[in-house]
Design a protein around this motif. Structure first.
Motif, mmCIF file in Angstrom:
data_model
loop_
_atom_site.group_PDB
_atom_site.id
_atom_site.type_symbol
_atom_site.label_atom_id
_atom_site.label_comp_id
_atom_site.label_asym_id
_atom_site.label_seq_id
_atom_site.Cartn_x
_atom_site.Cartn_y
_atom_site.Cartn_z
ATOM 1 N N PHE A 63 0.833 -1.202 0.000
ATOM 2 C CA PHE A 63 0.000 0.000 0.000
ATOM 3 C C PHE A 63 0.867 1.252 0.000
ATOM 4 O O PHE A 63 0.654 2.181 -0.792
ATOM 5 C CB PHE A 63 -0.931 0.011 1.206
ATOM 6 C CG PHE A 63 -1.715 1.294 1.345
ATOM 7 C CD1 PHE A 63 -2.854 1.512 0.601
ATOM 8 C CD2 PHE A 63 -1.283 2.298 2.212
ATOM 9 C CE1 PHE A 63 -3.558 2.702 0.704
ATOM 10 C CE2 PHE A 63 -1.989 3.494 2.324
ATOM 11 C CZ PHE A 63 -3.134 3.684 1.564
ATOM 12 N N PHE A 64 1.845 1.308 0.887
ATOM 13 C CA PHE A 64 2.669 2.509 0.992
ATOM 14 C C PHE A 64 3.657 2.640 -0.162
ATOM 15 O O PHE A 64 4.067 3.747 -0.504
ATOM 16 C CB PHE A 64 3.415 2.536 2.331
ATOM 17 C CG PHE A 64 2.577 3.057 3.457
ATOM 18 C CD1 PHE A 64 2.476 4.414 3.714
ATOM 19 C CD2 PHE A 64 1.869 2.186 4.263
ATOM 20 C CE1 PHE A 64 1.698 4.899 4.736
ATOM 21 C CE2 PHE A 64 1.071 2.664 5.307
ATOM 22 C CZ PHE A 64 0.985 4.016 5.541
ATOM 23 N N THR A 67 1.227 3.706 -3.572
ATOM 24 C CA THR A 67 0.377 4.896 -3.596
ATOM 25 C C THR A 67 1.277 6.121 -3.474
ATOM 26 O O THR A 67 2.337 6.063 -2.843
ATOM 27 C CB THR A 67 -0.651 4.898 -2.452
ATOM 28 O OG1 THR A 67 0.031 4.753 -1.196
ATOM 29 C CG2 THR A 67 -1.646 3.751 -2.608
ATOM 30 N N ALA A 69 3.192 9.364 -2.328
ATOM 31 C CA ALA A 69 3.507 9.919 -1.009
ATOM 32 C C ALA A 69 2.681 11.167 -0.735
ATOM 33 O O ALA A 69 2.283 11.423 0.411
ATOM 34 C CB ALA A 69 5.002 10.235 -0.912
ATOM 35 N N LEU A 71 -0.387 11.756 -1.686
ATOM 36 C CA LEU A 71 -1.718 11.311 -1.254
ATOM 37 C C LEU A 71 -1.694 10.868 0.200
ATOM 38 O O LEU A 71 -2.608 11.174 0.978
ATOM 39 C CB LEU A 71 -2.199 10.175 -2.155
ATOM 40 C CG LEU A 71 -3.538 9.539 -1.786
ATOM 41 C CD1 LEU A 71 -4.660 10.566 -1.877
ATOM 42 C CD2 LEU A 71 -3.841 8.356 -2.702
ATOM 43 N N GLN A 72 -0.646 10.163 0.595
ATOM 44 C CA GLN A 72 -0.527 9.701 1.980
ATOM 45 C C GLN A 72 -0.428 10.881 2.936
ATOM 46 O O GLN A 72 -1.046 10.888 4.009
ATOM 47 C CB GLN A 72 0.700 8.795 2.111
ATOM 48 C CG GLN A 72 0.620 7.521 1.292
ATOM 49 C CD GLN A 72 1.970 6.847 1.150
ATOM 50 O OE1 GLN A 72 2.883 7.077 1.957
ATOM 51 N NE2 GLN A 72 2.132 6.003 0.146
ATOM 52 N N ILE A 73 0.337 11.890 2.555
ATOM 53 C CA ILE A 73 0.500 13.071 3.407
ATOM 54 C C ILE A 73 -0.820 13.805 3.569
ATOM 55 O O ILE A 73 -1.195 14.201 4.684
ATOM 56 C CB ILE A 73 1.581 14.002 2.822
ATOM 57 C CG1 ILE A 73 2.964 13.383 3.039
ATOM 58 C CG2 ILE A 73 1.515 15.383 3.457
ATOM 59 C CD1 ILE A 73 4.075 14.127 2.350
ATOM 60 N N TRP A 75 -3.829 12.561 3.224
ATOM 61 C CA TRP A 75 -4.747 11.714 3.996
ATOM 62 C C TRP A 75 -4.455 11.823 5.487
ATOM 63 O O TRP A 75 -5.361 12.002 6.296
ATOM 64 C CB TRP A 75 -4.632 10.263 3.537
ATOM 65 C CG TRP A 75 -5.665 9.369 4.150
ATOM 66 C CD1 TRP A 75 -6.909 9.089 3.656
ATOM 67 C CD2 TRP A 75 -5.553 8.642 5.389
ATOM 68 N NE1 TRP A 75 -7.572 8.248 4.508
ATOM 69 C CE2 TRP A 75 -6.768 7.955 5.583
ATOM 70 C CE3 TRP A 75 -4.544 8.521 6.343
ATOM 71 C CZ2 TRP A 75 -6.996 7.149 6.688
ATOM 72 C CZ3 TRP A 75 -4.773 7.720 7.449
ATOM 73 C CH2 TRP A 75 -5.984 7.043 7.612
ATOM 74 N N PHE A 76 -3.185 11.720 5.851
ATOM 75 C CA PHE A 76 -2.832 11.806 7.264
ATOM 76 C C PHE A 76 -3.114 13.200 7.816
ATOM 77 O O PHE A 76 -3.448 13.350 8.991
ATOM 78 C CB PHE A 76 -1.352 11.460 7.471
ATOM 79 C CG PHE A 76 -1.107 9.992 7.675
ATOM 80 C CD1 PHE A 76 -1.139 9.438 8.938
ATOM 81 C CD2 PHE A 76 -0.863 9.163 6.593
ATOM 82 C CE1 PHE A 76 -0.921 8.083 9.138
ATOM 83 C CE2 PHE A 76 -0.649 7.807 6.777
ATOM 84 C CZ PHE A 76 -0.677 7.263 8.039
ATOM 85 N N ALA A 86 3.105 10.027 8.495
ATOM 86 C CA ALA A 86 2.954 9.695 7.076
ATOM 87 C C ALA A 86 4.309 9.389 6.448
ATOM 88 O O ALA A 86 4.485 8.376 5.756
ATOM 89 C CB ALA A 86 2.269 10.838 6.335
ATOM 90 N N ASN A 90 5.665 5.550 5.391
ATOM 91 C CA ASN A 90 6.082 5.365 4.002
ATOM 92 C C ASN A 90 7.501 4.803 3.948
ATOM 93 O O ASN A 90 7.786 3.846 3.211
ATOM 94 C CB ASN A 90 6.002 6.706 3.269
ATOM 95 C CG ASN A 90 6.453 6.617 1.828
ATOM 96 O OD1 ASN A 90 7.646 6.629 1.535
ATOM 97 N ND2 ASN A 90 5.512 6.528 0.905
#
Length: 212
Positions: A63-64, A67, A69, A71-73, A75-76, A86, A90
């Motif tokens: 997942f990490f 996807t 980075a 988007l992860q930032i 989202w968090f 985040a 990652n």
């Protein structure tokens, strides 16, 4: 073609850039501390013989890794306002794969010797597997550290006052984006280059050791 570079306005903004740089370093160092420790633990879970433990860990890694980075930032930021989490998670996913390659490179004879000596699994992991895996994975871990330092610039998108965000603000205020982003780029370069050279040196030493 008639553009005249003028860096003089940045002299009075050195304090702001240093404050942003400090935030960037805090994020990068905290994320790397998390990634180095959790990455090895996640590696052990992924290599477990128990599928019920192995599959969720593998899903976490994929997942990490698969996807963006950014988007992860984002989202968090909206769900758990901790940017370092985040970045750290990652990095954990990428470091786990680096550790796994290092663990798989540990000679079978060394593991057999651990059994012969009567070492417990945790002793084998800490005293035999970890040092060798860490040594093998070090170039990749350090390359990942550079990547995390550079990816930390993405937190500017959610208004975290890191180096990139401060640079963006200064460029907007002074209408001097070329000068501002040039200086910001040079700062990132100055931070990354020594690590990159160290990675190169470690790789060369490892190659020499293998040839011997």
């Amino acid at each position: 073609m008639n553009y005249h570079f003028d860096f003089s306005f940045l002299a009075g903004s050195a304090g702001k850039l240093l404050d942003g740089l400090w935030v960037t370093l805090e994020l990068a160092l905290a994320a790397n501390a998390m990634g180095i420790v959790l990455g090895f633990l996640l590696c052990l879970v992924v290599m477990s013989r128990w599928a019920i433990m192995r599959w969720p860990a593998q899903l976490f890694i994929e997942f990490f890794r698969c996807t963006p980075a950014l988007l992860q930032i984002v989202w968090f930021f909206y769900c758990i306002p901790m940017m370092v989490l985040a970045l750290g998670l990652n990095l954990t996913a990428f470091n786990a794969e680096a550790y796994r390659a290092g663990v798989q490179a540990v000679p079978k004879e060394h593991l057999d010797a651990c059994v012969a000596l009567g070492l417990k699994p945790w002793q084998r992991t800490i005293y035999v597997v970890l040092p060798q895996a860490l040594r093998s994975a070090m170039p990749v871990l350090m390359t990942n550290a550079i990547g995390t330092l550079q990816q930390s610039a993405l937190v500017a998108i959610v208004a975290v006052a890191d180096l990139m965000y401060v640079g963006k603000s200064l460029a907007t205020e002074a209408y001097r984006p070329l000068e501002t982003y040039s200086v910001v780029a040079l700062i990132y370069f100055a931070l990354s280059l020594p690590i990159a050279r160290l990675v190169h040196m470690i790789e060369r030493r490892q190659d020499v050791a293998v040839q011997r």
